[in-house]
Motif scaffolding. Structure first.
Motif, PDB file in Angstrom:
ATOM      1  N   GLN A   8      -1.007  -0.569  -4.059  1.00 17.35           N
ATOM      2  CA  GLN A   8      -2.312  -0.697  -3.428  1.00 17.35           C
ATOM      3  C   GLN A   8      -2.754   0.664  -2.904  1.00 17.35           C
ATOM      4  N   LYS A  44      -8.862  -0.261  -3.417  1.00 14.70           N
ATOM      5  CA  LYS A  44      -9.816  -0.842  -2.471  1.00 14.70           C
ATOM      6  C   LYS A  44     -11.033   0.053  -2.311  1.00 14.70           C
ATOM      7  N   ARG A  45     -12.183  -0.583  -2.115  1.00 13.05           N
ATOM      8  CA  ARG A  45     -13.411   0.184  -1.906  1.00 13.05           C
ATOM      9  C   ARG A  45     -13.379   0.831  -0.522  1.00 13.05           C
ATOM     10  N   HIS A 103     -10.040  -8.238   5.611  1.00 10.47           N
ATOM     11  CA  HIS A 103     -10.505  -6.961   6.150  1.00 10.47           C
ATOM     12  C   HIS A 103     -12.030  -6.901   6.188  1.00 10.47           C
ATOM     13  N   GLY A 147      -5.438   2.027  -0.395  1.00  5.06           N
ATOM     14  CA  GLY A 147      -6.276   1.472   0.649  1.00  5.06           C
ATOM     15  C   GLY A 147      -7.646   2.126   0.734  1.00  5.06           C
ATOM     16  N   ALA A 148      -8.520   1.462   1.501  1.00  4.56           N
ATOM     17  CA  ALA A 148      -9.890   1.929   1.665  1.00  4.56           C
ATOM     18  C   ALA A 148      -9.926   3.394   2.117  1.00  4.56           C
ATOM     19  N   CYS A 165     -11.011  -3.868  -5.640  1.00  2.00           N
ATOM     20  CA  CYS A 165     -10.989  -4.796  -4.506  1.00  2.00           C
ATOM     21  C   CYS A 165     -12.118  -4.490  -3.527  1.00  2.00           C
ATOM     22  N   GLU A 166     -13.006  -5.458  -3.359  1.00  2.00           N
ATOM     23  CA  GLU A 166     -14.083  -5.352  -2.367  1.00  2.00           C
ATOM     24  C   GLU A 166     -13.531  -5.852  -1.037  1.00  2.00           C
ATOM     25  N   ARG A 167     -13.588  -5.000  -0.002  1.00  2.00           N
ATOM     26  CA  ARG A 167     -12.996  -5.349   1.299  1.00  2.00           C
ATOM     27  C   ARG A 167     -13.946  -5.099   2.458  1.00  2.00           C
ATOM     28  N   GLU A 217       0.815  -1.220   0.000  1.00  2.00           N
ATOM     29  CA  GLU A 217       0.000   0.000   0.000  1.00  2.00           C
ATOM     30  C   GLU A 217       0.844   1.263   0.000  1.00  2.00           C
ATOM     31  N   ASP A 243     -11.382  -9.350  -0.693  1.00  2.36           N
ATOM     32  CA  ASP A 243     -10.515  -9.391   0.486  1.00  2.36           C
ATOM     33  C   ASP A 243     -11.363  -9.766   1.706  1.00  2.36           C
TER      34      ASP A 243
END
Ligand code: PEP
Ligand code: MN
Length: 265
Positions: free
Chosen positions: A113, A138-139, A203, A115-116, A166-168, A96, A200
């Protein structure tokens, strides 16, 4: 014109990272610790996950922790240790990036990456959009799928076509799990977009025991891959220890995921 939308780009986007192809009919596994802790830890995990069939090694170096008093990652040194594990195993690496000023440190990192917490850090998105390097986005935990795709647009519109979604998990009133895994996001995003979708479950649930069932559910829902937090000694992990699983548990998830994929797709 939205570049992430399938209607504007019918075929699936397939992203090449070393020998790995992400998207289309492929099912890939990204695994590794939440944080790179030391040389022994990252090498041991990397060797094991490779042996068990994972394709890409993950490891956080700059950790966006909720509390400033929690372990923040080893920063530049963490990236160097991840690079060492790449050299030893030949696995591509993902980590990340939290700030534009760190970009130079990520030169040898194969996938950046976002991150959310940074899904709507538009300056960061535009910056990685100007690179020619795959980005896993990431969402955000309070973001709709429309907002998620618009963030992907910030990267795509700058000319970088290599975006992985990426669904987390998202925040709901349920607090049994760390987040609520939005499995429906997988088929919805697959229909709306041509971009690869990674799930993911680590998380999304925050609980090691839930990682396997949610991994298998995500594969059944049609994801292109999984990103899972794996630690050689989960109880001792410096971050996200409750959701970490062992390399052996990963082995079983990979085996069963492949079976599900074969039966359903
Ligand atoms: C991570 O993958 O290490 C992470 C911090 O995830 P997220 O941004 O989804 O919380
Ligand atoms: Mn984590």
């Amino acid at each position: 014109m939205e570049k992430s939308y399938r209607k504007n780009h019918l075929p699936d986007t397939i992203i090449k990272v070393g020998d790995v192809s992400i998207g289309g009919d492929n099912l890939i596994f990204i695994a590794g610790p939440c944080s790179v802790e030391n040389e022994e830890q990252i090498l041991e995990v990397a060797i094991k996950i490779k042996e068990y069939g994972a394709h890409i090694l993950r490891g956080g170096a700059f950790k966006p922790r909720t509390s400033p008093y929690d372990f923040q990652g080893h920063g530049a040194n963490g990236v160097k240790l991840l690079e060492l594990a790449k050299k030893e195993t030949n696995l591509p690496i993902i980590s990340e990036i939290t700030a534009i000023k760190h970009l130079d440190l990520f030169e040898n990192v194969d996938i950046l990456q976002i991150g959310a917490r940074n899904m709507q850090n538009f300056e960061l998105l535009k910056e990685v959009g100007s690179l020619n390097k795959p980005v896993l986005l990431k969402r955000g935990f309070s973001n709709t799928l429309k907002e998620f795709l618009l963030s992907a647009e910030y990267i795509l519109s700058q000319g970088n076509d290599n975006v992985i979604l990426c669904e987390r998990g998202i925040r709901t009133f349920e607090d049994w799990t760390r987040n609520t895994m939005d499995i429906s996001a997988i088929p919805i995003l697959k229909e709306l977009s041509h971009l690869p979708i990674i799930a993911d479950p680590s998380h999304a649930t925050g609980k090691g025991k839930l990682v396997k069932p949610m991994s298998l559910a995500s594969v059944a829902a049609g994801c292109h891959g999984l990103m899972i937090e794996v630690h050689n000694n989960p109880k001792e992990a410096l971050s996200d220890k409750d959701q970490a699983i062992t390399p052996n548990e990963l082995k079983s998830i990979i085996k069963k995921s492949k079976k599900i994929k074969k039966i359903l797709y």
